[in-house]
Design an enzyme around this catalytic site. Structure first.
Site, PDB file in Angstrom:
ATOM      1  N   GLY A 208     -42.426 -26.885 -43.102  1.00 25.49           N
ATOM      2  CA  GLY A 208     -43.694 -26.612 -42.403  1.00 25.49           C
ATOM      3  C   GLY A 208     -44.296 -25.313 -42.869  1.00 25.49           C
ATOM      4  O   GLY A 208     -43.900 -24.762 -43.903  1.00 25.49           O
ATOM      5  N   ASN A 209     -45.265 -24.822 -42.140  1.00 20.64           N
ATOM      6  CA  ASN A 209     -45.882 -23.531 -42.479  1.00 20.64           C
ATOM      7  C   ASN A 209     -46.327 -22.827 -41.199  1.00 20.64           C
ATOM      8  O   ASN A 209     -46.195 -23.367 -40.104  1.00 20.64           O
ATOM      9  CB  ASN A 209     -47.034 -23.714 -43.472  1.00 20.64           C
ATOM     10  CG  ASN A 209     -48.140 -24.574 -42.899  1.00 20.64           C
ATOM     11  OD1 ASN A 209     -48.847 -24.164 -41.976  1.00 20.64           O
ATOM     12  ND2 ASN A 209     -48.296 -25.790 -43.414  1.00 20.64           N
TER      13      ASN A 209
END
Ligand code: CTP
Length: 403
Positions: A208-209
């Protein structure tokens, strides 16, 4: 012109509070619906009875009195405009800092409508760097600040700091409603993506980020306020889920592929698409059905490319649709932004740089907008809500389409 307009007025402690009596009369005469609240200090300057009689509504001062609790959230959502006048130095400082020790401040903090303020104070207080910093902060929040005039002050001195006259404030309110955002996107459908995507590795892990989704939410909110039908395709973004999403069609997705499909479903009927999501560029080639166990040696992952949603929409868009993407860069910013604009066939690219004011989860952003017709517009660092307004204003002003 103000008939039926819902105006909440917050009166703080200043000698100029007496002018609000006249302003309330002028507004009610124009058939506006006015609800007044006061800080406890304001009671010393003007009588709640006068204001409740003129506004024909109860004047709220305390968050709770006896067994009743004043619903500040309701008042903040009820109003079309929140006017804080006179705005004392003290209330200004508290607004800039987000303090919440009285009813007026709690209404302010929970208000979903535009905010206008009319400061009133002595000249030296007005010119103090701390006051000016607080005023700049309110402007950065996107509030309308009516700069006080020059004249006789309560101290007997002559100078800056005099609250605008009721007639002038009335004209500003009329001008606000005349140019009010809320009509220029009426009948339009706006597709917005926001937040990160998560690409599963196994049932418990993902790639993810750090995207918070705040910029995309600010855009969705701005478009809703301007009358659009907003479809928000949202990756996992807890901060956004806590916001007011009423009136917005929310499609919750997790992966880039889910976001792609939701966008492809909605784009054909959209007039504007604003791609603010931080979409993963790669996903694991395989997703394990069971939790991947720790090995003796290092683990190598094979990642495959996800679909580029912005580019996919750019490939199918027609000449009446407006497509806007973001470019978050760390180096060679302009070159990369322009590359994205052309490669993805977008109409606009909004550049924000981690070297220049952009940060994950921040409440402010500093942007430059590039258009496919060659315009470049830079903006100062502002709240994400004010940035959203700049973006929509730019699209509507420079739009080469029929929007
Ligand atoms: N975008 C998208 N789908 C992807 C990747 C990006 O729709 N799979 C969109 C983003 O929402 C943004 C724009 O493309 O509006 C640019 O995203 P960004 O991550 O800055 O660019 P990338 O094309 O991914 O390039 P790079 O990561 O190399 O900078």
């Amino acid at each position: 012109m103000l008939e039926g307009k819902k105006i909440a007025i917050g009166v703080s402690g200043s000698i100029a509070a007496y002018k609000i009596v006249h302003l309330v009369r002028l507004l009610v005469k124009q058939k506006a619906v006015v609800k007044v609240m006061m800080t406890p200090a304001a009671r010393d300057f003007v009588s709640p009875l006068t204001l409740s009689t003129l506004s024909k509504n109860e004047v709220l001062i305390d968050i709770a009195s006896g067994n009743t609790w004043a619903n500040h959230v309701e008042l903040g959502r009820w109003a079309d405009l929140l006017l804080i006048a006179p705005l004392s130095c003290n209330t200004l400082a508290k607004m800039a800092q987000g303090h919440c020790d009285n009813l007026l401040l709690s209404v302010y903090l929970s208000a979903t409508c535009p905010v206008m303020v009319s400061p009133a104070m002595d000249e030296d207080m007005w010119h103090h760097p701390a006051t000016q910093k607080n005023i700049e902060q309110l402007k950065a929040f996107g509030h309308i600040v009516l700069t006080p005039g020059y004249g006789e002050l309560a101290s007997g001195l002559i100078g800056d700091g005099r609250m605008e006259e009721p007639e002038t404030i009335l004209r500003q309110i009329e001008a606000f409603f005349e140019n009010m955002p809320g009509k220029d996107l009426k009948g339009k459908k706006v597709l917005v993506t926001a937040g990160p995507t998560q690409e599963a590795l196994d049932p418990v892990r993902f790639i993810g980020n750090h995207s918070s989704g705040k910029m995309g939410y600010a855009l969705a909110k701005e478009c809703r306020q301007r009358g659009a039908h907003v479809v928000l395709v949202l990756g996992p973004a807890p901060a956004v889920m806590q916001q007011d999403l009423s009136g917005i069609t929310l499609i919750k997705v997790v992966s880039a592929e889910e976001m792609y499909r939701a966008c492809m479903d909605h784009f054909p009927s959209a007039d504007i698409a604003l791609m603010a999501a931080a979409v993963a560029d790669y996903r694991p080639a395989t997703v394990s059905d069971t939790k991947i166990k720790k090995q003796e040696n290092d683990l190598e992952l094979t990642l495959v490319k996800t679909r580029d949603i912005l580019a996919a929409l750019g490939a199918v868009k027609n000449s009446r649709q407006v497509l806007l993407g973001f470019a978050l860069e760390t180096n060679n910013e302009e070159v990369h932004a322009l590359e994205k604009l052309h490669k993805k066939n977008a109409d606009y690219i909004v550049l924000n740089s981690l070297n220049d004011g952009a940060a994950f989860g921040a409440d402010t952003n500093k942007i430059t907008i590039y258009s496919k017709t060659g315009e470049k517009t830079g903006f100062a660092s502002k709240s994400k809500q004010a940035v959203a307004k700049d973006i929509i204003d730019t699209i509507l002003k420079t739009g080469t389409t029929t929007i």
